[in-house]
Structures are given as structure tokens and as C-alpha cells.
Design an enzyme around this catalytic site. Sequence first.
Site, short mmCIF file in Angstrom:
data_model
loop_
_atom_site.label_atom_id
_atom_site.label_comp_id
_atom_site.label_asym_id
_atom_site.label_seq_id
_atom_site.Cartn_x
_atom_site.Cartn_y
_atom_site.Cartn_z
NE ARG A 102 -3.77 0.79 2.03
CZ ARG A 102 -4.97 0.95 2.58
NH1 ARG A 102 -5.11 1.70 3.66
NH2 ARG A 102 -6.02 0.36 2.07
CG HIS A 129 -8.47 0.30 -2.57
ND1 HIS A 129 -7.75 -0.84 -2.24
CD2 HIS A 129 -9.06 0.72 -1.41
CE1 HIS A 129 -7.91 -1.07 -0.94
NE2 HIS A 129 -8.69 -0.14 -0.42
CD GLN A 132 -13.03 -1.37 -0.28
OE1 GLN A 132 -12.17 -1.32 0.58
NE2 GLN A 132 -14.25 -1.82 -0.04
CG ASP A 224 -13.45 6.76 -0.64
OD1 ASP A 224 -13.39 6.65 0.60
OD2 ASP A 224 -12.43 6.68 -1.37
CB CYS A 264 -13.95 1.70 0.51
SG CYS A 264 -13.48 3.43 0.62
NE ARG A 292 -10.30 -4.88 0.96
CZ ARG A 292 -9.51 -3.89 1.40
NH1 ARG A 292 -10.04 -2.83 1.97
NH2 ARG A 292 -8.20 -3.93 1.21
N1 CP Z 1 -11.08 0.23 2.85
C1 CP Z 1 -9.79 0.15 3.23
O1 CP Z 1 -8.89 -0.14 2.41
O2 CP Z 1 -9.57 0.36 4.55
P1 CP Z 1 -8.17 0.56 5.30
O3 CP Z 1 -7.62 1.88 4.85
O4 CP Z 1 -8.52 0.53 6.75
O5 CP Z 1 -7.26 -0.57 4.91
N1 NVA Z 2 -9.80 6.97 -1.14
C1 NVA Z 2 -9.37 6.56 0.18
C2 NVA Z 2 -9.62 5.09 0.39
C3 NVA Z 2 -9.24 4.57 1.73
C4 NVA Z 2 -9.44 3.10 1.87
C5 NVA Z 2 -7.91 6.89 0.37
O1 NVA Z 2 -7.12 6.68 -0.57
O2 NVA Z 2 -7.55 7.38 1.43
#
Ligand code: CP
Ligand code: NVA
Length: 305
Positions: A102, A129, A132, A224, A264, A292
Site C-alpha cells: 500500500r 484500490h 476493495q 468515499d 469502502c 475484504r
Molecule cells: N477500505 C480500506 O482499504 O480500509 P483501510 O484503509 O482501513 O485498509
Molecule cells: N480513497 C481513500 C480510500 C481509503 C481506503 C484513500 O485513498 O484514502
Amino acid sequence: MKHFISLHDITVDEFNSLLSLAAKLKAEQKAGKPHRILEGKTLAMIFTKSSTRTRISFEVGMYQLGGQALFLSANDIQLGRGETIYDTAKVMSRFVDGIMIRTFAHQDVLDLAKYGSIPVINGLTDLLHPCQALADLMTVYEHKGTLKGLKLSYIGDGNNVAHSLLYACAKAGMDISVASPKGYECDPEIVANAKEDASLTGSQILMTNDPVEAITNADVVYTDTWASMGQESEKAERVKIFKDYQIDSELFSKSKPDSIFMHCLPAYRGFEMTADVIDGERSVVFDEAENRLHAQKAVLATLMG
Ligand code: CP
Ligand code: NVA
């Protein structure tokens, strides 16, 4: 399938196989049947951004599959001190069987896959993502019994989550409409790729600045956060720009009467949606979070099994 970096890279058959395997693994786990497909295997998990769901679901998923997971905060490994992605990819390929990452720059994930010799899974970048969106469509299927022909409306920032939903809906033959404020629309290259995929499945894609146009007749309503990780300093400005994109009960009522609400998470009540919507009986956000685990186990088993 060598990596899981973008849903645009996988075929419709591969996408459907992942969804079927995820459902099978979920049913087995609920029935108490062990499925130790990754006995003795190790997944390294690199995080340069925060996470609750991604970290926990990958870690638990690896344990349930009989393997183990290493949590590596970029601050604690040499990558955070300037070691190259090239060297990191080469070294990690000698120790572990797969990498989940990530991070901010999508190119770093592509480079990790290019220079390493093990599967790489995208656990979120600024661009995409995919884990997700896979879990999201698994959740839609559980609630609606089908995917093809349904309409998903995404209202809000044209961000990583919106991009992966465009790809996922196009693969699944679902219609998708996205409404974002001017200047915060999805990346045109991603939209073009999604349209290419949609031409194979018959899915319709509508991009607009009008939330009412997007949400009308939707089976699934999705939003989101207005300020993603890395955009914290823009939050006050974004709150003003996005205010007409809040999903409150009035906007939600313009979707189908049996539509479901998705997010999400993490969610910010009073911003991208009101509390009555996310905490209402048509919200499936915690099913999404649970899925997930199951969806990613399907990805892990497919790539590392
Ligand atoms: N939805 C999601 O990816 O959550 P986190 O940022 O908690 O991993
Ligand atoms: N769009 C958000 C998603 C978090 C899971 C971010 O990138 O912070």
C-alpha cells in the site's frame, strides 16, 4: 494471473473465477473447514499509508490459509531511508512468496512487480484500490443475486476507489455512473480503459457532474471520503467543493427503493454521507469490510497457491 495490481489487467474469466473462489472460501470458513492452501508460505506487507481493514484482512487471511504475513511499515524498512524499489524487489524475492504493498505512487507497485520474481498485490495506491472493488462486487452479488445489468452510482471524488469500481463494473457487465465536482473527476485514461472493458461485457458508463443524474435508478449507491490519504491539507477546501455531493436521505431516495448503500471505509459521517444513510438498514458497509478477507484470500490462493 501473475500479479493483482489493476483489474484492467485481468480477464473477465479471471475476475469471475476470483469471485467464485472468494464465495467458496467464505462458505468453507463459515463451516469451520480449514483450507490450508498456503502452508509454509509468507506474504510481506509493505505499508507507507495507514490501514485498518487491509492490514487485518491480509494478515488474518494468510493465517487462515496456513501461511504467515509480515507487517513492514515503510518507516521501519530501508525503503523509507532511500533504498531503491529495484533492490527491495530483488531482496524480498529471495525471502518471501508474495508482496502486498500500500503506497502513494502507482509506479512503485509496477516497478516492484517488474524487478521482483514473486507475485505483487496492490493494497491501494493513489490511482487504484483493486482489492476493495473485488470485495465490493462480491458484496453486491450476495445482496442482489446478480451483477450483470445492475447499476452502481458512485457519488464523490474521482479517486482510487472510483477508478477500481469503474474497472470492476466494466468486467462484471454492471452499469456505472460517476458524479464528481468539476476538477475532481476520474482520470480520463482510466475511464477510457474502463470503456474498452465495458465494450466486451455490455456495461454502460456515465461520467457526470450531476449527482441526481448519476443516482437516479441506481441499485447500488457508493461513496468515499472527500479527502484521501495524502490530501489532509486540502480537507477544508474540499468540504466546501463537495457539499452538494453528500449522500443524505433525500439524494439516496432518488435511487431505487431497494438500493443498497456502500462505502469502502473509513467513513466520515456528516461529510460524504449522513449518519442515517450509513447507519440505516440498507447500508452494507460492514459486509463489504468482511468480504475484504474472503476476496483477498481468493487473490492470495490464486497467485501464491
Ligand atoms: N477500505 C480500506 O482499504 O480500509 P483501510 O484503509 O482501513 O485498509
Ligand atoms: N480513497 C481513500 C480510500 C481509503 C481506503 C484513500 O485513498 O484514502
